[in-house]
Write an enzyme that holds these catalytic residues in place. Structure first.
Site, PDB file in Angstrom:
ATOM      1  N   GLU A 331       8.891  12.109   4.086  1.00  0.00           N
ATOM      2  CA  GLU A 331      10.333  11.916   3.990  1.00  0.00           C
ATOM      3  C   GLU A 331      10.698  10.441   4.117  1.00  0.00           C
ATOM      4  O   GLU A 331      10.223   9.749   5.018  1.00  0.00           O
ATOM      5  CB  GLU A 331      11.057  12.686   5.099  1.00  0.00           C
ATOM      6  CG  GLU A 331      10.864  14.185   5.041  1.00  0.00           C
ATOM      7  CD  GLU A 331      11.612  14.915   6.155  1.00  0.00           C
ATOM      8  OE1 GLU A 331      11.689  16.144   6.076  1.00  0.00           O
ATOM      9  OE2 GLU A 331      12.115  14.244   7.094  1.00  0.00           O
ATOM     10  N   CYS A 332      11.528   9.967   3.219  1.00  0.00           N
ATOM     11  CA  CYS A 332      12.137   8.641   3.271  1.00  0.00           C
ATOM     12  C   CYS A 332      11.090   7.534   3.487  1.00  0.00           C
ATOM     13  O   CYS A 332      10.382   7.178   2.566  1.00  0.00           O
ATOM     14  CB  CYS A 332      13.233   8.596   4.327  1.00  0.00           C
ATOM     15  SG  CYS A 332      14.507   7.350   3.995  1.00  0.00           S
ATOM     16  N   GLY A 333      10.970   6.991   4.701  1.00  0.00           N
ATOM     17  CA  GLY A 333       9.980   5.951   4.943  1.00  0.00           C
ATOM     18  C   GLY A 333       8.571   6.409   4.626  1.00  0.00           C
ATOM     19  O   GLY A 333       7.759   5.650   4.096  1.00  0.00           O
TER      20      GLY A 333
END
Length: 458
Positions: A331-333
């Protein structure tokens, strides 16, 4: 279940909620109270501050992510009778979905959990004008949950003039004031507050703030208000039974770079039968031994892109594991980390894990922000037609954001494609809240069990 509880809310963001909350937590801890903390809304960073003060996990509560019954269940999770719960609000008290709906607001959470509210008002530069401001909030409070006020960034002399006026005209107790202090502050960056470990002398700052709060605010008055909260009906419907006795090991990236996790997600994975093994993509050289799945959460990889890129052994370990079929969620990072390359916060480009044949860079503006509901085009992690809820907040963008899911904004109805997903992997920018659809966590664990069995047969 008797849980004394209080919400620290405000008319708007940047009113000082986090510092007042941390100071209150420390002050209550100093008094010997048994304290727990929660954060209203999808924010990851405020709970880190709570944990830094208390030394125990702080939970997220969000009435968009979960319905009223499940929200009350999460509030009671891991609590003991008579534990005092301090809930930090989000944004302005009545600001919910899209800034206009009640759902998802601090007020909605207080309403569904029966939690009294202390309103923190940033009164710097204000005099008598604070009275109509408070009058408006009290008039809008149909449940009469606002039980006290703290005036932030106000001098003692001015406070002593305003307090009796407010109490006489509005009939609300003014619990105290908090003076403006240059040495006490929580710095911000483009994604919000800096992380606790980045702030110099945070522990000393919080201790100082707690002493000042205890001297200028009726802490015992806050405790008394918290104890007026009614009993909560025990919500036992959401105690999930393990789906397997295999105990697959999920390797969870957790260090100063990858640190954005909803504790409820991790707790659900464990409840369903997984064992979590934490590791650091920044410092470790390889994945934990005998792991059967990988979870790469969000964080600030752009601040340590050079160091992450330099750790080639870990990059190779993760790349080989995923190409070898190990189930994974990023997720994301964590999604950024899996790209071929990533631009850091200084505009330099560094090679990353190379699992996703794409690159990512800072867009120079907020790319996507706010709540979303997602469906998967081909049901693997999510049963066909079912949704999972999440949140996005990022300035980085990818040359391949994926096309395997459809995200829908709950207020505007705007849709866009996202997520690179298959039977055993889910990679993308959105942060998911697993309790909004536990089927997601179940599928991840089932894939990890399958992988474990295959590895045992090799």
């Amino acid at each position: 279940m008797k849980l004394p509880r209080i919400m620290i809310a405000a008319p708007k963001s940047s009113s000082g909620k986090t510092m007042i909350t941390c100071a209150l937590l420390q002050a209550l801890k100093n008094k010997g109270e048994r304290i727990c903390a929660c954060k209203c809304g999808p924010d990851y960073i405020d709970p880190m501050f709570h944990k830094k003060v208390l030394g125990i996990t702080s939970r997220n509560l969000d009435t968009f992510f979960t319905d009223a019954k499940r929200t009350r269940s999460l509030l009671q999770a891991e609590k003991r009778e008579n534990d005092m719960v301090v809930i930090e609000g989000v944004m302005g008290l009545f600001d919910g979905l899209g800034g206009i709906q009640e759902e998802g607001s601090s007020y909605h959470l207080a309403k569904v959990t029966g939690t009294p509210i202390v309103l923190v008002v940033d009164a710097k530069g204000m005099g008598r004008s604070v009275i109509p401001l408070l009058a408006g909030f009290l008039a809008y409070d149909t449940e009469h949950l606002i039980r006290g006020v703290i005036l932030n960034r106000m001098s003692k002399a001015y406070y002593e003039v305003l307090k009796p006026l407010i109490e006489k005209e509005l009939g609300i107790i003014v619990l105290g004031f908090f003076p403006e202090e240059k040495g006490i502050s929580i710095e911000s960056r483009y994604l919000g507050l800096k992380l606790p470990d980045e702030i110099e002398n945070l522990k000393n700052q919080v201790e100082t703030a707690a002493k000042k709060l205890a001297a200028t605010v009726l802490v015992d008055g806050i405790v008394s208000i918290a104890r007026t909260a009614g009993e909560l009906k025990e919500e036992a419907d959401f105690a999930y039974l393990p789906i397997t006795e295999e105990k697959p090991v999920i390797a969870v990236a957790r260090d100063e770079v990858f640190c954005f996790y909803y504790e409820e997600n991790l707790a659900l994975l464990e409840q369903l039968g997984a064992k979590l093994a934490f590791f650091s993509p920044l410092h470790d050289k390889q994945l934990p031994d005998h792991c059967h799945g990988i979870l790469l959460g969000g964080g600030y990889p752009e601040l340590a892109a050079e160091e992450l890129s330099r750790n080639k052994q870990m990059l190779t370990s993760i790349r080989n594991a995923m190409k070898g079929g190990m189930p994974s969620v990023a997720e994301c990072g964590g999604f950024l980390y899996l790209h071929e390359s990533m631009e850091d916060c200084k505009g330099r480009v560094f090679p990353m894990a190379g699992v996703i044949p794409a690159s990512c860079k800072n867009a120079g503006k907020l790319v996507r922000f706010g709540y979303i509901e997602m469906t998967q085009r081909q049901g693997f992690f999510l049963p066909e037609g079912e949704k999972i809820r999440g949140h996005e907040f990022h300035y980085y963008d990818s040359t391949d954001n994926g096309n395997d899911c459809v995200a829908v904004k709950p207020v505007s109805g705007r849709q866009y494609p996202c997520i690179i997903a298959g039977k055993n992997h889910w990679w993308g920018f959105p942060h998911l809240y697993y309790p909004s659809n536990p089927a997601f966590a179940r599928h991840f664990i089932e894939e990890a069990v399958t992988y474990k069995k295959v590895m045992n047969e090799v």
